[in-house]
Enzyme design. Structure first.
Site, PDB file in Angstrom:
ATOM      1  N   ASN A  10       0.843  -1.189   0.000  1.00 40.96           N
ATOM      2  CA  ASN A  10       0.000   0.000   0.000  1.00 40.96           C
ATOM      3  C   ASN A  10       0.883   1.245   0.000  1.00 40.96           C
ATOM      4  O   ASN A  10       1.488   1.584   1.008  1.00 40.96           O
ATOM      5  CB  ASN A  10      -0.914   0.007   1.229  1.00 40.96           C
ATOM      6  CG  ASN A  10      -1.801   1.232   1.296  1.00 40.96           C
ATOM      7  OD1 ASN A  10      -1.661   2.166   0.518  1.00 40.96           O
ATOM      8  ND2 ASN A  10      -2.711   1.237   2.245  1.00 40.96           N
ATOM      9  N   PRO A  11       0.946   1.961  -1.139  1.00 41.62           N
ATOM     10  CA  PRO A  11       1.852   3.116  -1.206  1.00 41.62           C
ATOM     11  C   PRO A  11       1.388   4.290  -0.342  1.00 41.62           C
ATOM     12  O   PRO A  11       2.153   5.214  -0.114  1.00 41.62           O
ATOM     13  CB  PRO A  11       1.841   3.485  -2.693  1.00 41.62           C
ATOM     14  CG  PRO A  11       0.541   2.972  -3.199  1.00 41.62           C
ATOM     15  CD  PRO A  11       0.236   1.739  -2.387  1.00 41.62           C
ATOM     16  N   LYS A  12       0.181   4.271   0.156  1.00 46.60           N
ATOM     17  CA  LYS A  12      -0.343   5.387   0.946  1.00 46.60           C
ATOM     18  C   LYS A  12      -0.186   5.206   2.450  1.00 46.60           C
ATOM     19  O   LYS A  12      -0.533   6.095   3.214  1.00 46.60           O
ATOM     20  CB  LYS A  12      -1.829   5.615   0.629  1.00 46.60           C
ATOM     21  CG  LYS A  12      -2.092   5.982  -0.815  1.00 46.60           C
ATOM     22  CD  LYS A  12      -1.537   7.348  -1.121  1.00 46.60           C
ATOM     23  CE  LYS A  12      -1.905   7.757  -2.530  1.00 46.60           C
ATOM     24  NZ  LYS A  12      -1.351   9.030  -2.886  1.00 46.60           N
ATOM     25  N   ASN A  13       0.299   4.058   2.897  1.00 44.80           N
ATOM     26  CA  ASN A  13       0.511   3.872   4.333  1.00 44.80           C
ATOM     27  C   ASN A  13       1.907   4.391   4.679  1.00 44.80           C
ATOM     28  O   ASN A  13       2.868   3.640   4.803  1.00 44.80           O
ATOM     29  CB  ASN A  13       0.351   2.406   4.739  1.00 44.80           C
ATOM     30  CG  ASN A  13       0.362   2.231   6.241  1.00 44.80           C
ATOM     31  OD1 ASN A  13       0.963   3.011   6.963  1.00 44.80           O
ATOM     32  ND2 ASN A  13      -0.296   1.195   6.716  1.00 44.80           N
ATOM     33  N   TYR A  14       1.985   5.702   4.860  1.00 42.82           N
ATOM     34  CA  TYR A  14       3.278   6.350   5.087  1.00 42.82           C
ATOM     35  C   TYR A  14       3.919   5.915   6.397  1.00 42.82           C
ATOM     36  O   TYR A  14       5.139   5.841   6.500  1.00 42.82           O
ATOM     37  CB  TYR A  14       3.122   7.873   5.038  1.00 42.82           C
ATOM     38  CG  TYR A  14       2.545   8.338   3.730  1.00 42.82           C
ATOM     39  CD1 TYR A  14       3.271   8.199   2.547  1.00 42.82           C
ATOM     40  CD2 TYR A  14       1.271   8.874   3.652  1.00 42.82           C
ATOM     41  CE1 TYR A  14       2.744   8.596   1.325  1.00 42.82           C
ATOM     42  CE2 TYR A  14       0.737   9.281   2.437  1.00 42.82           C
ATOM     43  CZ  TYR A  14       1.481   9.144   1.281  1.00 42.82           C
ATOM     44  OH  TYR A  14       0.962   9.526   0.087  1.00 42.82           O
TER      45      TYR A  14
END
Length: 131
Positions: free
Chosen positions: A116-120
């Site tokens: 998931n690229p948005k779970n920083y």
């Protein structure tokens, strides 16, 4: 699996710390599950105590399984990992990193959503482990 953890049994010495939403009722409260509330109440108790132990690491696992975007849980997890890595069973500091524990934690992060690229928060944790 951490879903079978009996938190009152695992933490008999701790008093859970409930979430403080401030003096006024929240305008829009979030409906957390009882499992989520219990896990995070114990996490807050560990944070107050600043206990960085195996059981604290296990609790961060449970909290992150419930919400993989919890920055506080990831940060505290890293602090626990560093404490566990830097001491041997006798409490003596060990000057090397425990590569297996780091690898296991990277796999754990993968299972929680490593794609998931948005779970920083998760990506920051992975980067911090590799630094």
């Amino acid at each position: 699996s951490t879903s079978t953890m009996n938190l009152p049994e695992l933490f008999p010495d701790l008093t859970p710390v409930p979430q403080d939403d401030g003096p006024l009722s929240p305008v829009c409260s979030i409906s957390y599950s009882a499992t989520f509330i219990e896990a995070h109440d114990y996490l807050r108790a560990l944070l107050v105590k600043d206990e960085r132990s195996s059981r604290a690491l296990d609790l961060t696992t449970r909290c992150l399984e419930l919400n993989a975007a919890n920055y506080t849980a990831w940060h505290f997890r890293r602090r626990c990992l560093m404490e566990l890595i830097s001491k041997n069973d006798d409490g003596e500091e060990v000057p090397r990193m425990d590569v297996k524990r780091i690898d296991d934690d990277l796999e754990f992060a993968d299972r929680l959503g490593g794609t998931n690229p948005k779970n920083y928060q998760l990506w920051y944790h992975r980067r911090a482990l590799l630094d």
